[in-house]
Design a protein around this motif. Structure first.
Motif: not given
Length: 113
Positions: A65, A81, A19, A15, A79, A77, A17, A6
């Motif tokens: 995050f 941002n 994994s 952004s 994420q 994960y 993400r 990712g």
């Protein structure tokens, strides 16, 4: 075995993400997390989650995050941002089973201004 993916390039404010797929149940691990290492820097904790679901974040990523997991997919994960250039680093997934840490290969995140 942990397989991270990712990473890539993003503009500041964007952004991504990440994994981290585990071979087997992620609940074997008492904690999982993401670490990162920028050029010339040490490897620092970004975010972590315990088997009970408690989370912990580095101050620099709080509010931007989010760490999460999907037990059905045995995947962790991150994420990310509102990315900033200072988020540029190689990101590593780590899982702790007792006192034994397991590391995945890193995935590079590059954020341009």
């Amino acid at each position: 075995q942990l397989q991270a993916s990712g990473g890539g390039s993003a503009q500041a404010g964007g952004s991504l993400r990440l994994s981290c797929a585990a071979s087997g149940s992620i609940f074997r691990f008492n904690a999982m997390g993401w670490y990162r290492q920028g050029i010339g820097n040490q490897c620092d904790l970004v975010a972590a989650i315990t088997v009970g679901g408690s989370t912990n974040y580095a101050d620099s990523v709080k509010g931007r995050f989010t760490i999460s997991r999907d037990s059905a997919k045995n995947t962790l994960y991150l994420q990310m941002n509102s990315l900033k250039p200072e988020d540029t680093a190689v990101y590593y997934c780590r899982a702790d089973r007792g006192s034994m840490p397991y590391w995945g290969k890193g995935t590079l995140v590059t954020v341009s201004s």
